[in-house]
Design a protein around this motif. Structure first.
Motif, PDB file in Angstrom:
ATOM      1  N   GLN A  96      -9.658 -51.121 -60.769  1.00  0.00           N
ATOM      2  CA  GLN A  96      -9.018 -51.425 -62.053  1.00  0.00           C
ATOM      3  C   GLN A  96      -7.812 -52.361 -61.870  1.00  0.00           C
ATOM      4  O   GLN A  96      -7.598 -53.276 -62.673  1.00  0.00           O
ATOM      5  CB  GLN A  96      -8.597 -50.124 -62.732  1.00  0.00           C
ATOM      6  CG  GLN A  96      -9.792 -49.258 -63.143  1.00  0.00           C
ATOM      7  CD  GLN A  96      -9.363 -47.933 -63.758  1.00  0.00           C
ATOM      8  OE1 GLN A  96      -8.230 -47.799 -64.203  1.00  0.00           O
ATOM      9  NE2 GLN A  96     -10.266 -46.968 -63.775  1.00  0.00           N
ATOM     10  N   ARG A  97      -7.054 -52.133 -60.796  1.00  0.00           N
ATOM     11  CA  ARG A  97      -5.900 -52.994 -60.527  1.00  0.00           C
ATOM     12  C   ARG A  97      -6.359 -54.427 -60.221  1.00  0.00           C
ATOM     13  O   ARG A  97      -5.773 -55.396 -60.711  1.00  0.00           O
ATOM     14  CB  ARG A  97      -5.101 -52.440 -59.344  1.00  0.00           C
ATOM     15  CG  ARG A  97      -3.781 -53.167 -59.098  1.00  0.00           C
ATOM     16  CD  ARG A  97      -3.048 -52.618 -57.889  1.00  0.00           C
ATOM     17  NE  ARG A  97      -2.874 -51.181 -57.964  1.00  0.00           N
ATOM     18  CZ  ARG A  97      -3.478 -50.301 -57.160  1.00  0.00           C
ATOM     19  NH1 ARG A  97      -4.298 -50.725 -56.234  1.00  0.00           N
ATOM     20  NH2 ARG A  97      -3.280 -49.003 -57.296  1.00  0.00           N
ATOM     21  N   SER A  98      -7.411 -54.564 -59.425  1.00  0.00           N
ATOM     22  CA  SER A  98      -7.916 -55.895 -59.065  1.00  0.00           C
ATOM     23  C   SER A  98      -8.417 -56.647 -60.293  1.00  0.00           C
ATOM     24  O   SER A  98      -8.125 -57.840 -60.478  1.00  0.00           O
ATOM     25  CB  SER A  98      -9.055 -55.768 -58.043  1.00  0.00           C
ATOM     26  OG  SER A  98      -8.582 -55.273 -56.814  1.00  0.00           O
ATOM     27  N   ILE A  99      -9.150 -55.934 -61.155  1.00  0.00           N
ATOM     28  CA  ILE A  99      -9.698 -56.591 -62.342  1.00  0.00           C
ATOM     29  C   ILE A  99      -8.578 -56.972 -63.311  1.00  0.00           C
ATOM     30  O   ILE A  99      -8.615 -58.035 -63.936  1.00  0.00           O
ATOM     31  CB  ILE A  99     -10.743 -55.675 -63.014  1.00  0.00           C
ATOM     32  CG1 ILE A  99     -11.938 -55.502 -62.063  1.00  0.00           C
ATOM     33  CG2 ILE A  99     -11.214 -56.252 -64.355  1.00  0.00           C
ATOM     34  CD1 ILE A  99     -12.941 -54.462 -62.499  1.00  0.00           C
ATOM     35  N   VAL A 103      -9.612 -60.439 -60.929  1.00  0.00           N
ATOM     36  CA  VAL A 103     -10.743 -60.433 -59.997  1.00  0.00           C
ATOM     37  C   VAL A 103     -12.025 -60.081 -60.745  1.00  0.00           C
ATOM     38  O   VAL A 103     -12.021 -59.240 -61.652  1.00  0.00           O
ATOM     39  CB  VAL A 103     -10.503 -59.428 -58.848  1.00  0.00           C
ATOM     40  CG1 VAL A 103     -11.712 -59.346 -57.928  1.00  0.00           C
ATOM     41  CG2 VAL A 103      -9.256 -59.803 -58.059  1.00  0.00           C
ATOM     42  N   SER A 104     -13.124 -60.704 -60.362  1.00  0.00           N
ATOM     43  CA  SER A 104     -14.429 -60.378 -60.935  1.00  0.00           C
ATOM     44  C   SER A 104     -14.756 -58.911 -60.677  1.00  0.00           C
ATOM     45  O   SER A 104     -14.608 -58.418 -59.555  1.00  0.00           O
ATOM     46  CB  SER A 104     -15.495 -61.263 -60.281  1.00  0.00           C
ATOM     47  OG  SER A 104     -16.775 -60.691 -60.382  1.00  0.00           O
ATOM     48  N   GLU A 109     -15.909 -54.248 -57.264  1.00  0.00           N
ATOM     49  CA  GLU A 109     -16.764 -53.090 -57.000  1.00  0.00           C
ATOM     50  C   GLU A 109     -17.463 -53.209 -55.643  1.00  0.00           C
ATOM     51  O   GLU A 109     -17.710 -52.202 -54.980  1.00  0.00           O
ATOM     52  CB  GLU A 109     -17.805 -52.938 -58.110  1.00  0.00           C
ATOM     53  CG  GLU A 109     -17.236 -52.539 -59.471  1.00  0.00           C
ATOM     54  CD  GLU A 109     -16.772 -51.078 -59.548  1.00  0.00           C
ATOM     55  OE1 GLU A 109     -16.838 -50.361 -58.531  1.00  0.00           O
ATOM     56  OE2 GLU A 109     -16.331 -50.656 -60.646  1.00  0.00           O
ATOM     57  N   ILE A 110     -17.762 -54.426 -55.215  1.00  0.00           N
ATOM     58  CA  ILE A 110     -18.305 -54.615 -53.862  1.00  0.00           C
ATOM     59  C   ILE A 110     -17.296 -54.122 -52.831  1.00  0.00           C
ATOM     60  O   ILE A 110     -17.649 -53.405 -51.885  1.00  0.00           O
ATOM     61  CB  ILE A 110     -18.651 -56.105 -53.609  1.00  0.00           C
ATOM     62  CG1 ILE A 110     -19.963 -56.467 -54.312  1.00  0.00           C
ATOM     63  CG2 ILE A 110     -18.769 -56.404 -52.114  1.00  0.00           C
ATOM     64  CD1 ILE A 110     -20.325 -57.943 -54.217  1.00  0.00           C
ATOM     65  N   PRO A 188     -10.315 -58.683 -52.652  1.00  0.00           N
ATOM     66  CA  PRO A 188     -11.627 -58.918 -53.259  1.00  0.00           C
ATOM     67  C   PRO A 188     -11.828 -60.339 -53.788  1.00  0.00           C
ATOM     68  O   PRO A 188     -12.945 -60.860 -53.754  1.00  0.00           O
ATOM     69  CB  PRO A 188     -11.677 -57.892 -54.392  1.00  0.00           C
ATOM     70  CG  PRO A 188     -10.770 -56.796 -53.945  1.00  0.00           C
ATOM     71  CD  PRO A 188      -9.672 -57.482 -53.208  1.00  0.00           C
ATOM     72  N   LEU A 189     -10.745 -60.971 -54.243  1.00  0.00           N
ATOM     73  CA  LEU A 189     -10.861 -62.334 -54.751  1.00  0.00           C
ATOM     74  C   LEU A 189     -11.341 -63.304 -53.676  1.00  0.00           C
ATOM     75  O   LEU A 189     -11.960 -64.332 -53.972  1.00  0.00           O
ATOM     76  CB  LEU A 189      -9.510 -62.793 -55.305  1.00  0.00           C
ATOM     77  CG  LEU A 189      -9.470 -64.147 -56.035  1.00  0.00           C
ATOM     78  CD1 LEU A 189     -10.354 -64.118 -57.282  1.00  0.00           C
ATOM     79  CD2 LEU A 189      -8.035 -64.519 -56.405  1.00  0.00           C
ATOM     80  N   SER A 190     -11.089 -62.976 -52.408  1.00  0.00           N
ATOM     81  CA  SER A 190     -11.421 -63.875 -51.298  1.00  0.00           C
ATOM     82  C   SER A 190     -12.899 -63.817 -50.901  1.00  0.00           C
ATOM     83  O   SER A 190     -13.363 -64.665 -50.130  1.00  0.00           O
ATOM     84  CB  SER A 190     -10.570 -63.523 -50.073  1.00  0.00           C
ATOM     85  OG  SER A 190     -10.954 -62.250 -49.541  1.00  0.00           O
TER      86      SER A 190
END
Length: 521
Positions: A96-99, A103-104, A109-110, A188-190
């Motif tokens: 949730q923080r990443s999104i 972030v996609s 989730e991956i 995750p963005l990377s």
């Protein structure tokens, strides 16, 4: 050629170039197709979901298929995630923080999925421990296309660089570093997974290749966890090869080691393998095995002079000092006219400032210690060697280190060295070993043995190490040893264990017979 011989010819400790096969083995993580299948089935709740997406890209080139499939799945997955469809969202706060940061959902989730199943399998605990042990002194660094944190967790003290941009725009030291060229679950963005990610990655491929060029030219590279035809490897090698002239491409042959996993293979097989990349032939060594522990045991024989993470910190701080003229938090700099430093010497001390001698205590190995008795070529005085090097080095060598030369040429009084030094000839050569070799020696003098047997140098050395004390002329012994080291100053470090042991015995005899009498009234 054996695996041990392959490692023995390495000029330095190697880099690992690791693919998904590593964490499929140790964590049970899926490969790329397996990962996409998992998320396709979450979107469509259908066992044929991946085949559905695969059918949409049947006309594309193989290298473009999986990134394009990932793009289709990502589009549908993100839509389902934002619509909060059943079975799509995890409860993770990290997701949730990443999104919330843009972030996609697919990539977030991956990252969560991979983290949740990254646990070492019980059957590989021992093998993973072997890999962890060699990370301290036997591996220079890791290049990997894996997203997981297997190496970061295992290789304590290594610095991690995530993604192309961080690699290209950072100062790399080339030791104790992990290069995650396809991104990481920690960012995750990377993660490089979809069509646009790969397009960007390929556009910057030449910059990455240029950055990695020094690694490829200076270190052995062990490819592990990849298929030999893997498209990722082919593209990266293609970018590297384009930057190299033909003569440099040829030099890669001894540097590139490809580990080919084949189930149920006994021991390992060593062979050569060729790849044609961008019209240039790349020769490499292929190692076929099923037990990676065999590889890790072999790599343990190639050891760095100091722990690699210490080397990296030293290089990093020295580089920063050269740019800024400001010493870092663990670096002290003395003036060139410091009275403690000889004006003709460059002094580098590695260790804690409070001890001052940590670096010297580990700067001399046993081969250098023995050789100095013959060649007198150490940059350190006998006083310093006796005071700082001897206690630890002698202990490592079961207190069999020759020491009378150092005692005789030192003002430093070492009661430890004098108590541990041999005080009789039989402390070095037993009566039984002299008797066993009496027939082969046949009453010959040292010079007669050398003259008659020197075509087989180590046979001569072995016999010279079992002469009775009363048959040894020390001047002859000295002449022979000086001849041996004049022909090959590095003979101790380049010999096998048995031959090295014979030569060391000969030096211990010489050290005892010549220098003990000089010290003893």
């Amino acid at each position: 050629m054996t695996l041990q011989e392959v490692v023995a010819r390495f000029n330095t400790t190697p880099f690992l170039f690791a693919g998904s096969g590593i964490t499929r083995r140790y964590y049970g993580l899926p490969d790329w197709v397996g990962l996409l299948t998992h998320f396709a089935e979450k979107v469509k709740n259908d066992q044929f979901a991946f085949r559905y997406y695969e059918s949409k890209v049947s006309e594309l080139e193989d290298s473009d298929k999986l990134p394009t499939i990932a793009s289709y799945i990502e589009k549908d997955f993100n839509e389902a995630w934002f619509n909060n469809l059943p079975g799509i969202r995890s409860e993770s706060e990290n997701v949730q923080r990443s999104i919330a940061e843009g972030v996609s959902p697919f990539k977030a989730e991956i990252a969560e999925y991979i983290n949740s199943i990254s646990v070492v399998k019980n059957e590989y605990q021992e093998e993973v421990k072997k890999l962890q042990n060699i990370a301290k002194n036997n591996i220079s660094g890791v290049i990997t296309t894996n997203y997981d944190c297997f190496f970061e967790i295992l290789f304590d003290g290594y610095k991690t660089f995530i993604g192309q941009d961080e690699l290209v725009f950072s100062q790399l030291q080339g030791v104790a570093e992990i290069y995650k060229i396809h991104g990481s679950v920690r960012s995750p963005l990377s993660i490089v997974i979809n069509k646009n990610d790969y397009h960007t990655f390929r556009e910057k491929g030449k910059y990455l290749a240029a950055k990695l060029m020094t690694i490829f030219m200076e270190y052995p590279i062990v490819f592990i966890g990849y298929s030999i035809s893997d498209s990722d490897i082919q593209e990266i090698l293609g970018d590297v090869v384009e930057c190299l002239p033909p003569e440099k491409v040829n030099s890669l042959q001894k540097r590139f080691i490809f580990i080919d996993y084949q189930k149920d293979t006994n021991d390992c097989e060593v062979s050569s393998h060729s790849l044609v990349i961008n019209g240039k032939l790349i020769e490499m060594t292929k190692i076929i095995l099923s037990d990676f522990g065999i590889l890790y045991d072999a790599l343990s024989a190639k050891k760095a002079a100091l722990p690699v993470k210490l080397l990296r910190r030293f290089k990093d701080e020295l580089y920063s000092f050269a740019l800024t003229q400001q010493p870092g938090p663990t670096m002290q700099v003395a003036a060139l006219d410091d009275g403690r430093i000889d004006e003709n010497m460059l002094a580098l001390s590695i260790g804690l400032a409070s001890t001052g001698v940590y670096g010297l205590a580990r700067a001399v190995n046993s081969e250098q210690w023995y050789r100095n008795i013959i060649l007198h070529d150490s940059m350190y005085s006998c006083d310093k060697l006796l005071e700082y090097v001897y206690p630890e080095l002698a202990k490592q060598n079961s207190w069999k280190l020759p020491v009378w030369y150092y005692i005789a040429n030192s003002d430093y009084k070492s009661s430890l060295a004098e108590s541990k030094a041999p005080h009789s000839y039989n402390d070095i050569v037993s009566e039984d070993s002299i008797k066993r070799n009496r027939t082969a020696i046949a009453g010959r003098t040292a010079m007669e043995i050398w003259t008659q047997e020197k075509t087989n140098v180590f046979k001569a050395i072995r016999l010279l190490g079992f002469l009775p004390e009363d048959k040894i002329d020390v001047e002859q012994y000295q002449q022979i040893l000086e001849t041996i080291f004049k022909e090959n100053a590095n003979i101790l470090s380049s010999s096998n264990t048995s031959d090295r042991s014979s030569l060391k015995r000969m030096i211990r005899i010489y050290d005892f017979l010549l220098y003990r009498q000089k010290k003893t009234p």
